[in-house]
Design a protein around this motif. Sequence first.
Motif, PDB file in Angstrom:
ATOM      1  N   ALA A 251       0.857  -1.202   0.000  1.00 38.86           N
ATOM      2  CA  ALA A 251       0.000   0.000   0.000  1.00 38.86           C
ATOM      3  C   ALA A 251       0.883   1.237   0.000  1.00 38.86           C
ATOM      4  N   SER A 252       0.501   2.225  -0.797  1.00 31.89           N
ATOM      5  CA  SER A 252       1.285   3.464  -0.845  1.00 31.89           C
ATOM      6  C   SER A 252       0.800   4.430   0.206  1.00 31.89           C
ATOM      7  N   LEU A 253      -0.502   4.484   0.421  1.00 35.91           N
ATOM      8  CA  LEU A 253      -1.018   5.568   1.269  1.00 35.91           C
ATOM      9  C   LEU A 253      -0.966   5.200   2.740  1.00 35.91           C
ATOM     10  N   THR A 254      -1.285   3.981   3.023  1.00 38.90           N
ATOM     11  CA  THR A 254      -1.435   3.668   4.459  1.00 38.90           C
ATOM     12  C   THR A 254      -0.110   3.193   5.040  1.00 38.90           C
ATOM     13  N   ARG A 255       0.983   3.599   4.428  1.00 34.67           N
ATOM     14  CA  ARG A 255       2.274   3.209   5.044  1.00 34.67           C
ATOM     15  C   ARG A 255       2.457   3.979   6.334  1.00 34.67           C
ATOM     16  N   LEU A 256       3.182   3.400   7.265  1.00 39.13           N
ATOM     17  CA  LEU A 256       3.329   4.054   8.585  1.00 39.13           C
ATOM     18  C   LEU A 256       4.070   5.376   8.429  1.00 39.13           C
ATOM     19  N   ASP A 257       5.157   5.347   7.643  1.00 41.06           N
ATOM     20  CA  ASP A 257       5.893   6.624   7.487  1.00 41.06           C
ATOM     21  C   ASP A 257       5.126   7.486   6.472  1.00 41.06           C
ATOM     22  N   ALA A 258       5.760   8.536   5.977  1.00 38.12           N
ATOM     23  CA  ALA A 258       5.016   9.467   5.099  1.00 38.12           C
ATOM     24  C   ALA A 258       4.515   8.676   3.890  1.00 38.12           C
ATOM     25  N   PRO A 259       3.338   9.058   3.364  1.00 36.38           N
ATOM     26  CA  PRO A 259       2.851   8.331   2.179  1.00 36.38           C
ATOM     27  C   PRO A 259       3.872   8.438   1.055  1.00 36.38           C
ATOM     28  N   ALA A 260       4.067   7.314   0.320  1.00 31.51           N
ATOM     29  CA  ALA A 260       5.125   7.289  -0.694  1.00 31.51           C
ATOM     30  C   ALA A 260       4.605   7.849  -2.002  1.00 31.51           C
ATOM     31  N   ILE A 261       3.616   8.721  -1.917  1.00 28.71           N
ATOM     32  CA  ILE A 261       3.079   9.235  -3.172  1.00 28.71           C
ATOM     33  C   ILE A 261       3.156  10.756  -3.112  1.00 28.71           C
ATOM     34  N   HIS A 262       3.680  11.321  -4.195  1.00 25.97           N
ATOM     35  CA  HIS A 262       3.958  12.751  -4.215  1.00 25.97           C
ATOM     36  C   HIS A 262       2.655  13.554  -4.280  1.00 25.97           C
ATOM     37  N   SER A 263       2.615  14.736  -3.651  1.00 32.21           N
ATOM     38  CA  SER A 263       1.357  15.491  -3.549  1.00 32.21           C
ATOM     39  C   SER A 263       0.778  15.760  -4.929  1.00 32.21           C
ATOM     40  N   SER A 264       1.605  15.981  -5.938  1.00 32.87           N
ATOM     41  CA  SER A 264       1.037  16.301  -7.261  1.00 32.87           C
ATOM     42  C   SER A 264       0.239  15.121  -7.794  1.00 32.87           C
ATOM     43  N   MET A 265       0.461  13.954  -7.256  1.00 33.26           N
ATOM     44  CA  MET A 265      -0.331  12.794  -7.705  1.00 33.26           C
ATOM     45  C   MET A 265      -1.399  12.449  -6.676  1.00 33.26           C
ATOM     46  N   LEU A 266      -1.128  12.824  -5.410  1.00 32.03           N
ATOM     47  CA  LEU A 266      -2.084  12.481  -4.346  1.00 32.03           C
ATOM     48  C   LEU A 266      -3.395  13.253  -4.537  1.00 32.03           C
ATOM     49  N   VAL A 267      -3.277  14.527  -4.926  1.00 27.66           N
ATOM     50  CA  VAL A 267      -4.485  15.364  -5.056  1.00 27.66           C
ATOM     51  C   VAL A 267      -5.470  14.762  -6.056  1.00 27.66           C
ATOM     52  N   PRO A 268      -5.046  14.463  -7.285  1.00 30.18           N
ATOM     53  CA  PRO A 268      -6.028  13.891  -8.226  1.00 30.18           C
ATOM     54  C   PRO A 268      -6.580  12.571  -7.719  1.00 30.18           C
ATOM     55  N   LEU A 269      -5.734  11.803  -7.040  1.00 26.18           N
ATOM     56  CA  LEU A 269      -6.207  10.502  -6.556  1.00 26.18           C
ATOM     57  C   LEU A 269      -7.355  10.703  -5.568  1.00 26.18           C
ATOM     58  N   LEU A 270      -7.150  11.625  -4.618  1.00 22.79           N
ATOM     59  CA  LEU A 270      -8.190  11.858  -3.610  1.00 22.79           C
ATOM     60  C   LEU A 270      -9.430  12.477  -4.249  1.00 22.79           C
ATOM     61  N   LEU A 271      -9.220  13.354  -5.230  1.00 27.22           N
ATOM     62  CA  LEU A 271     -10.371  13.976  -5.915  1.00 27.22           C
ATOM     63  C   LEU A 271     -11.200  12.890  -6.607  1.00 27.22           C
ATOM     64  N   MET A 272     -10.504  12.001  -7.300  1.00 27.47           N
ATOM     65  CA  MET A 272     -11.225  10.918  -8.003  1.00 27.47           C
ATOM     66  C   MET A 272     -11.950  10.034  -6.984  1.00 27.47           C
ATOM     67  N   ALA A 273     -11.272   9.769  -5.871  1.00 32.04           N
ATOM     68  CA  ALA A 273     -11.909   8.917  -4.855  1.00 32.04           C
ATOM     69  C   ALA A 273     -13.181   9.591  -4.345  1.00 32.04           C
ATOM     70  N   ALA A 274     -13.075  10.899  -4.042  1.00 28.85           N
ATOM     71  CA  ALA A 274     -14.260  11.621  -3.536  1.00 28.85           C
ATOM     72  C   ALA A 274     -15.358  11.594  -4.585  1.00 28.85           C
ATOM     73  N   GLY A 275     -14.980  11.850  -5.837  1.00 30.48           N
ATOM     74  CA  GLY A 275     -15.981  11.886  -6.913  1.00 30.48           C
ATOM     75  C   GLY A 275     -16.702  10.563  -7.058  1.00 30.48           C
ATOM     76  N   LEU A 276     -15.935   9.476  -7.081  1.00 30.35           N
ATOM     77  CA  LEU A 276     -16.562   8.150  -7.246  1.00 30.35           C
ATOM     78  C   LEU A 276     -17.400   7.802  -6.012  1.00 30.35           C
ATOM     79  N   PHE A 277     -16.951   8.264  -4.842  1.00 31.32           N
ATOM     80  CA  PHE A 277     -17.729   7.979  -3.631  1.00 31.32           C
ATOM     81  C   PHE A 277     -19.085   8.679  -3.704  1.00 31.32           C
ATOM     82  N   MET A 278     -19.047   9.954  -4.144  1.00 34.67           N
ATOM     83  CA  MET A 278     -20.309  10.694  -4.265  1.00 34.67           C
ATOM     84  C   MET A 278     -21.209  10.014  -5.301  1.00 34.67           C
ATOM     85  N   TYR A 279     -20.574   9.541  -6.378  1.00 37.83           N
ATOM     86  CA  TYR A 279     -21.351   8.840  -7.416  1.00 37.83           C
ATOM     87  C   TYR A 279     -22.041   7.634  -6.781  1.00 37.83           C
TER      88      TYR A 279
END
Lengths: 220, 215, 244, 143
Positions: C183-211
């Motif tokens: 898992a990239s996000l739920t790692r104990l240390d800092a998430p291994a995913i760069h913010s420029s990629m994290l933002v779209p990921l979370l946006l897509m997750a929120a969008g699909l959740f609302m859907y």
Amino acid sequence: MTAGAPPLFSGEDIACQRGGHELFRGVGFALWPGDALLLTGPNGSGKTSLLQVMAGLRPPSAGRLDWHGRDIREDLAAHAGRLHHVGHRTGSRAILTAEEDLLFWSRVRGPASRQRCLLALARFDLLRLKDLPVQALSSGQQRRLALARLLATPADIWLLDEPAVGLDRSGLASLEAAVARHRGSGGIAVIASHTPVELAEPVRGLALEQSGERVPEHGS
Amino acid sequence: MTRFFVIILRELRIGLRHLSDISAVLAFFALVATLFAFGVGPLALGDLAGGVLWTAALLAAMLSLDRLFQPDHDDGGLVLLVLSPVPLELVVLAKVIAHWLTAGVPILVLAPLLGFALQLPEGSLSGLLTGMALGTPILSLLGALGAALVLGARRAGVLTALLILPLVIPVLIFGVAATDPANGAAPVLFLAAMLLGALALCPWATAAALRQSVL
Amino acid sequence: MHALANPTRFMRLAGTILPWTIAAAAVCLAAGLWQALVVSPPDYQQGETVRIMYVHVPSAWLAMFIYMVVAAGSASFLIWKHPLADVAAQAAAPIGAAFTAMALATGAIWGQPTWGTWWVWDARLTSVLVLLFLYLGYIALVNAFDDPERGARAGAVLALAGVINIPIIKFSVDWWNTLHQPASLTRLDAPAIHSSMLVPLLLMAAGLFMYFLAVLIIRMQSAMLVRRSRALGRVACGTAGPQA
Amino acid sequence: MKAKHRRLTFVGVGLLLLAGAAGLVLVALEDTVVFFFAPSDLQAQERAPEGRIRIGGLIEQGSLERGGTPIRFRITDLKATVQVSYRGLLPDLIREGQGVVASGLLVDGLLEADEVLAKHDENYMPKEVADALRRAGTWQGGS
């Protein structure tokens, strides 16, 4: 029936829902040792469901049932241990002989002995058929086999759902005698039956009306 | 405890009177295995044999699941079992053991013979047997859950397979892996773990399904 | 009884929040897709193929989340006889199945260029496939009974029995050295995913959740209407006696 | 009370069985790496397993000969290495230092691979950030 003593088996304000609509509501009863309760009511009024609630098979949607003042749902297994429930189907397995089937159910239920099973078969005039497979018995004879189970192992409460269906004159007489003996020894019998079953007085009655169909009210 | 064995004995007595059921399971097992042999060609089977045997055993075990609860459901015996002093979970366990004895064990006995017919590599026979000795009870446990869930449903037979086969994929994977000695003891350990897990979960879930089917 | 338990109140509440969920879904998905496909940079290792992640990961999350919704609905239906619980569970299941299928499909599409294969039998992929079969089994079982209540109860037991599969999916990457990366996000240390990629990921997750929420509400509303019309049908054909 | 007593024993037995199952899984995990062997695992095992096996690790820097067929490279886990030869086209993710899983037949120390899969780690970052980190020396991820 001592008026002062608390009832052995009682229920207040019982309601039952099936398939989203309510069968009955506010049903109550109180029974003392030796009592008989005759359930009457048109088809579909919930007699079978009430018997299932009394047996602990089906949870009531409201109300409670007590045995010695304690809610039966606290220990359903113990409650099941003190009753016999005879439903529409006999529960006997076609490939087994009448004796094997009766022996099985009596061994599963409680303290059983072959002697008592043979006596039970005799009481319902099935002794000569005991080695026949159940599939060879007529439906009336299979009904008697199911009723013989009542005598094979002891139980405080008998819940009988249309027990007389398919019985001939002598079968009905055996049933009536068995119920009388059961009540005589302090047992309780709850019977739902359209065909008349002769029960010694006093007999309590519980009439269930046509299933009151109230559509759950909805805003538009 | 004697009541527990009384139930097993009845199931076995009924099972032995319906010998044709047991022979049908074995015939089906052998048939599916030989179909593969003809289809793929016996020489090419080689290390495929383990997979073929396991798949055929799985399907054969599926066949006999409906006699676990369907007869009791039809003749009204299920209500009596639910109302019996024997806890329903133990009733389920008794029926699973009886089913394993009348379906799992025959498959276990026939498997090595079919193994020879399919030129199963010499070294994998012991792995096949230990794997199936652990796998067949898992099939009976999961099968009991499936059979209980579909009581009273339309097309119950197809539905049981649809519910159970996906859950059995891990058993198949590790069962076939167990036939290859190169995989060491891990697959057998996984199968044993799955058996313990199934023993812990299936009787409880099956009893819940049975209670629902009686209402 | 729980406030939401009363069907009427639920129908009114659902009606009010439905348009908001649809709007939120549209906005998030639009922003998310714009970020994912255009703005966010290619990955240092995978280049452009990483963009599939923005659909694959959220649908995998939702596939598992929705199964927990089905399981929770099933539990509250079986144990507390919550009148709306089985409606919610049965409404959610097909959506969950769709997201699981999407997760598997996008996973395979992503796997081909990066791993070099469409499919490989390893713990994570197998357990997600089992999840898809569980969904399909649940839907088939619920509809296999003539008495809908009977189907709801059988389906509820299956859904609860299937919950064991969710932790297996979650930890499959850690238990086995599977090909699927941890898992990239739920790692104990800092998430291994760069913010420029994290933002779209979370946006897509929120969008699909609302859907998911929007479709769930719509499906529940129609299920309630069907149930009501069936009840009216029963009254109409005269089974209703004197109102006790 | 009988019912509570019985329910407790069931839960107890259930938990016991599940604990046993978890224990077996842990033992099984130690025993062999189900999905692939690391090169050092091979050294550790007395008899080299014959037949089909899978080996996983990083492609050793400087060992990747992409020119002719078969493509040759060495897989290392920084403790031991295995020489691999592979006939077929490599996925575009494969570079030296990249995680990879190769499966095929092990013939006296050489793996004749028929399948090479890239094992991608869980880091996602733009190229510039990766280069910046590497220049800063805080991180030696794949190229």
